[in-house]
Design a protein around this motif. Structure first.
Motif, PDB file in Angstrom:
ATOM      1  N   MET A  70      30.881  46.425  41.400  1.00 52.26           N
ATOM      2  CA  MET A  70      32.124  46.466  40.637  1.00 52.26           C
ATOM      3  C   MET A  70      33.178  47.307  41.366  1.00 52.26           C
ATOM      4  SD  MET A  70      32.642  47.833  36.734  1.00 52.26           S
ATOM      5  CE  MET A  70      33.954  47.208  35.689  1.00 52.26           C
ATOM      6  N   ILE A  71      32.765  48.467  41.864  1.00 54.95           N
ATOM      7  CA  ILE A  71      33.708  49.331  42.571  1.00 54.95           C
ATOM      8  C   ILE A  71      34.147  48.686  43.883  1.00 54.95           C
ATOM      9  CG2 ILE A  71      34.111  51.631  43.512  1.00 54.95           C
ATOM     10  CD1 ILE A  71      33.622  51.400  40.413  1.00 54.95           C
ATOM     11  N   ASP A  72      33.223  48.011  44.559  1.00 51.60           N
ATOM     12  CA  ASP A  72      33.584  47.313  45.794  1.00 51.60           C
ATOM     13  C   ASP A  72      34.657  46.265  45.530  1.00 51.60           C
ATOM     14  OD1 ASP A  72      31.795  48.779  47.283  1.00 51.60           O
ATOM     15  OD2 ASP A  72      30.223  47.240  47.268  1.00 51.60           O
ATOM     16  N   TRP A  73      34.508  45.522  44.431  1.00 47.84           N
ATOM     17  CA  TRP A  73      35.477  44.466  44.128  1.00 47.84           C
ATOM     18  C   TRP A  73      36.813  45.076  43.692  1.00 47.84           C
ATOM     19  CZ3 TRP A  73      34.462  39.670  40.466  1.00 47.84           C
ATOM     20  CH2 TRP A  73      35.169  38.574  40.960  1.00 47.84           C
ATOM     21  N   LEU A  74      36.753  46.196  43.004  1.00 47.23           N
ATOM     22  CA  LEU A  74      37.985  46.890  42.618  1.00 47.23           C
ATOM     23  C   LEU A  74      38.720  47.422  43.845  1.00 47.23           C
ATOM     24  CD1 LEU A  74      39.827  48.092  40.391  1.00 47.23           C
ATOM     25  CD2 LEU A  74      38.302  50.081  40.347  1.00 47.23           C
ATOM     26  N   GLY A 130      50.789  43.221  38.180  1.00 51.92           N
ATOM     27  CA  GLY A 130      50.031  43.416  39.409  1.00 51.92           C
ATOM     28  C   GLY A 130      48.764  44.219  39.205  1.00 51.92           C
ATOM     29  N   GLY A 131      48.496  44.633  37.949  1.00 48.13           N
ATOM     30  CA  GLY A 131      47.308  45.430  37.648  1.00 48.13           C
ATOM     31  C   GLY A 131      46.050  44.586  37.591  1.00 48.13           C
ATOM     32  N   ARG A 132      44.921  45.251  37.795  1.00 51.20           N
ATOM     33  CA  ARG A 132      43.619  44.574  37.923  1.00 51.20           C
ATOM     34  C   ARG A 132      42.753  44.813  36.699  1.00 51.20           C
ATOM     35  NH1 ARG A 132      40.300  43.688  42.496  1.00 51.20           N
ATOM     36  NH2 ARG A 132      38.755  42.086  41.971  1.00 51.20           N
ATOM     37  N   PHE A 133      42.096  43.760  36.235  1.00 52.20           N
ATOM     38  CA  PHE A 133      41.120  43.817  35.145  1.00 52.20           C
ATOM     39  C   PHE A 133      39.754  43.503  35.714  1.00 52.20           C
ATOM     40  CE2 PHE A 133      38.430  41.382  32.269  1.00 52.20           C
ATOM     41  CZ  PHE A 133      38.405  42.155  31.118  1.00 52.20           C
ATOM     42  N   LEU A 134      38.759  44.337  35.399  1.00 46.03           N
ATOM     43  CA  LEU A 134      37.382  44.076  35.823  1.00 46.03           C
ATOM     44  C   LEU A 134      36.425  44.373  34.679  1.00 46.03           C
ATOM     45  CD1 LEU A 134      36.968  45.430  39.470  1.00 46.03           C
ATOM     46  CD2 LEU A 134      36.566  43.099  38.696  1.00 46.03           C
ATOM     47  N   CYS A 135      35.554  43.425  34.398  1.00 46.64           N
ATOM     48  CA  CYS A 135      34.554  43.577  33.341  1.00 46.64           C
ATOM     49  C   CYS A 135      33.174  43.319  33.927  1.00 46.64           C
ATOM     50  CB  CYS A 135      34.840  42.592  32.208  1.00 46.64           C
ATOM     51  SG  CYS A 135      33.532  42.521  30.948  1.00 46.64           S
TER      52      CYS A 135
END
Length: 259
Positions: free
Chosen positions: A58-62, A171-176
């Motif tokens: 998850m952190i890698d993709w962020l 431009g903000g990122r969403f990760l679940c």
């Protein structure tokens, strides 16, 4: 196919039970208040430590950069926040929001013990007790929103996703990161057997709380599978929705952007 998070008018799912919507949040607080002290240990036991690899993915993709303003929802024990802070070299502004005070207390204690914050000095970590469906943040105030193993516990998934979009800057990122539907034939049966027989027994033995871990297993089965969740994220107004299966679909990472 998982059922909707909300069923007939005024009711929702709490595991396999149908309960009034107003009762779910207090029931969820009760579950996580009960398991807070053993939450990280139980995650290691239940997943064989694999949850750490999922969180790293998850952190890698962020791909966080120094100066990031992040909201981590349902992140009370600090696992995601601490990883992001380390990746940013300590230069980040992170709000950790959780529904359960006991989970936040565990996270704050860990941060102090690990030297990540001090009660006497300014800190990049901000701990907030709050609801994912009513975020106490201004519109367009964060550059990234993360939620790990928390979305399935909200009463109205659609409302939580709408709130995620509201607080994200353009431009903000969403990760679940969330448990999902196993996609490997036969493995799904083994996983069901492990989930329903082993996990509640581990909860009873280690955390002295079988009922809470029975709920956690059931809540996974009620959660929308990968494609259905992607559609909900898109319907909430987030764009470029993608997902990655982890460990054959035991967990999945969903990514989207606010445009």
């Amino acid at each position: 196919m998982a059922q909707e998070s909300t069923t007939s008018a005024g009711t929702t799912h709490f595991g396999y039970r149908e309960v009034p919507e107003a009762e779910k949040a207090p029931m969820v607080r009760g579950v996580f208040g009960s398991v807070a002290d053993n939450y990280d240990l139980m995650n290691d036991l239940m997943s064989g430590g694999i949850h750490r690899l999922w969180k790293s993915a998850m952190i890698d993709w962020l791909a966080p950069r120094p100066g990031l303003r992040l909201l981590d929802v349902a992140g009370g024990t600090g696992d995601i926040a601490f990883r992001v802070l380390e990746r940013c070299g300590g230069d980040a502004n992170i709000t950790i929001l959780d529904l359960t005070p006991e989970m936040l207390e565990v996270g704050r204690d860990r941060a102090i013990d690990d030297g990540l914050m001090s009660l006497e000095a300014a800190t990049p970590l901000h701990w907030v007790c709050g609801d994912a469906e009513r975020l106490p943040l201004p519109d367009r105030s964060v550059e990234a929103y993360t939620i790990a193993f928390g979305l399935r516990n909200v009463t109205r998934i659609e409302q939580a996703l709408s709130e995620a979009r509201r607080v994200l800057k353009p431009g903000g990122r969403f990760l679940c990161l969330e448990f999902s539907q196993v996609v490997v034939p036969l493995f799904d049966r083994l996983y069901d057997l492990y989930s329903f027989r082993v996990l509640p027994a581990l909860g009873a033995m280690v955390a002295k709380d079988r009922e809470s871990y029975q709920y956690l297993v059931e809540s996974i089965r009620r959660f929308p599978p990968q494609e259905e969740l992607a559609a909900k994220i898109s319907a909430a107004g987030l764009d470029q929705v993608r997902f990655r299966n982890l460990s054959g679909g035991i967990a999945a990472l969903h990514s989207a952007w606010r445009t």
